[in-house]
Scaffold this active site. Structure first.
Site, PDB file in Angstrom:
ATOM      1  N   GLU A  95       0.837  -1.198   0.000  1.00 45.00           N
ATOM      2  CA  GLU A  95       0.000   0.000   0.000  1.00 45.00           C
ATOM      3  C   GLU A  95       0.871   1.248   0.000  1.00 45.00           C
ATOM      4  O   GLU A  95       0.656   2.161  -0.770  1.00 45.00           O
ATOM      5  CB  GLU A  95      -0.932   0.004   1.224  1.00 45.00           C
ATOM      6  CG  GLU A  95      -2.064   1.028   1.132  1.00 45.00           C
ATOM      7  CD  GLU A  95      -1.722   2.416   1.673  1.00 45.00           C
ATOM      8  OE1 GLU A  95      -2.512   3.344   1.486  1.00 45.00           O
ATOM      9  OE2 GLU A  95      -0.647   2.589   2.274  1.00 45.00           O
ATOM     10  N   GLU A  96       1.870   1.275   0.889  1.00 48.89           N
ATOM     11  CA  GLU A  96       2.670   2.488   1.079  1.00 48.89           C
ATOM     12  C   GLU A  96       3.536   2.775  -0.145  1.00 48.89           C
ATOM     13  O   GLU A  96       4.403   1.985  -0.507  1.00 48.89           O
ATOM     14  CB  GLU A  96       3.573   2.347   2.315  1.00 48.89           C
ATOM     15  CG  GLU A  96       2.821   2.221   3.626  1.00 48.89           C
ATOM     16  CD  GLU A  96       2.089   3.504   4.022  1.00 48.89           C
ATOM     17  OE1 GLU A  96       2.224   4.514   3.316  1.00 48.89           O
ATOM     18  OE2 GLU A  96       1.381   3.458   5.039  1.00 48.89           O
TER      19      GLU A  96
HETATM   20 ZN   LIG Z   1      -2.213   3.200   5.605  1.00 53.29          ZN
END
Ligand SMILES: [Zn+2]
Length: 352
Positions: free
Chosen positions: A207-208
């Site tokens: 995600e990051e």
């Molecule tokens: Zn997050």
């Protein structure tokens, strides 16, 4: 001190490094915990972990939280043996100066510190290129025996209780969300006789700083009709935070629902009904265009997924000491479990 249902799992997760490309330690723990309450647990080529309960029901609901945390990646070692780095995800260079860091090497963690010049604080911004790690090596050769380009780096700081229901930790974004999803599955398991839908609990990677690939490929695999992305959101209850555009989300004020193009209105109504039934207070984050979470990717998979974004309010997001309320975290787990448990066998998510 008051005990909270999610605390021990959260503490254990925060004690493990899960920077992007190197989430395995955390994912092994999550896989073990999900295996205890799910009918089956699957993994994929990226390292996503997916636990399934009642998988054959026609309506499929995905509960997704990302296990990856921000960090740094080693780029090279300089002539004097200092280790140079690049950002992995949304790390803030100014927040890292003076921190002790672990470089996660093939042979285990190597300790280093992020150095800084002595004297007054610099007036100009601290940039990524200003960061380097001092691991105590006397030469390039000595440092290169220990670290390699591509090794990931995280702060050494871990999990600490603050006053009241508050905790500080590195990468509560989004290991707090993962703890909430695992806890929700424990509740769902306990109340399984109420369950009319298939539930897929996802601890996803990437995600990051990525392209939400972990959540996107998992959603493609499951093809759910509905999904919740469970993440942290910006609390705005401390100095210099702006509330006029996004609302005034507070710590200990309860889970936060996103109001956004990403979010399906029927899903939010169902979340509100679940909160009312369980007497859980709710807050709202106004983020009209997109939520900046995996929910943005999940909502666009296949014919579209009726998506909600449920968040745990968090102070100092993407700093080494993020702060959340354990009461908010437990309530988030209860909310998402109740949302799933009350869902009818054939829910209608169409607005018209
Ligand atoms: Zn997050």
């Amino acid at each position: 001190m008051k005990a909270f249902a999610c605390e021990s799992l959260l503490k254990e997760l925060i004690g493990l490094p899960t920077p992007g490309t190197n989430e395995d330690a955390g994912q092994k723990l999550v896989r073990r915990r999900l295996a205890a309450v799910c009918d089956r647990v699957e993994t994929d080529i990226y390292g996503d972990v997916l636990g399934v309960v009642n998988g054959k029901a026609p309506t499929r609901v995905l509960l997704a939280a990302h296990v990856d945390e921000i960090g740094l990646m080693v780029s090279q070692v300089d002539a004097q043996g200092f280790v140079q780095v690049n950002l992995l995800g949304g790390s803030r260079p100014d927040a890292l100066v003076g921190q002790r860091m672990h470089i996660h090497t093939a042979k285990g963690p190597v300790l280093g510190v992020i150095g800084r010049k002595p004297g007054e604080a610099p007036k100009e911004e601290i940039k990524t290129a200003d960061l380097y790690l001092d691991i105590g090596a006397a030469s390039r050769a000595e440092a290169e025996k220990l670290v390699r380009p591509g090794d990931t780096v995280t702060c050494t700081c871990g999990f600490d209780r603050l006053g009241g229901d508050r905790v500080a930790g590195r990468g509560l974004d989004d290991r707090a969300g993962v703890a909430a999803v695992v806890r929700a599955m424990e509740i769902i398991r306990r109340e399984r006789r109420r369950l009319k839908v298939a539930v897929f609990a996802l601890s996803n990677v990437q995600e990051e700083g990525g392209r939400f690939r972990g959540a996107a490929v998992s959603a493609f695999q499951v093809m759910p009709q509905a999904a919740l992305a469970v993440d942290v959101c910006y609390a705005r209850d401390y100095p210099k935070m702006e509330t006029r555009l996004s609302g005034d989300c507070k710590l200990s004020g309860g889970p936060t629902l996103s109001l956004s193009l990403t979010v399906n209105r029927a899903v939010n109504r169902m979340l509100e009904a679940a909160a009312k039934a369980k007497k859980i207070p709710l807050q709202y984050a106004v983020e009209p265009t997109s939520t900046g979470t995996d929910g943005d990717a999940i909502a666009s998979v296949g014919p579209g997924v009726a998506t909600g974004v449920v968040s745990i309010p968090c102070r100092y997001v993407h700093s080494p000491s993020e702060v959340i309320s354990l009461a908010d975290l437990d309530q988030t787990a209860e909310l998402i479990a109740e949302f799933v448990l009350r869902m009818p066998a054939k829910p209608d998510f169409k607005p018209i």
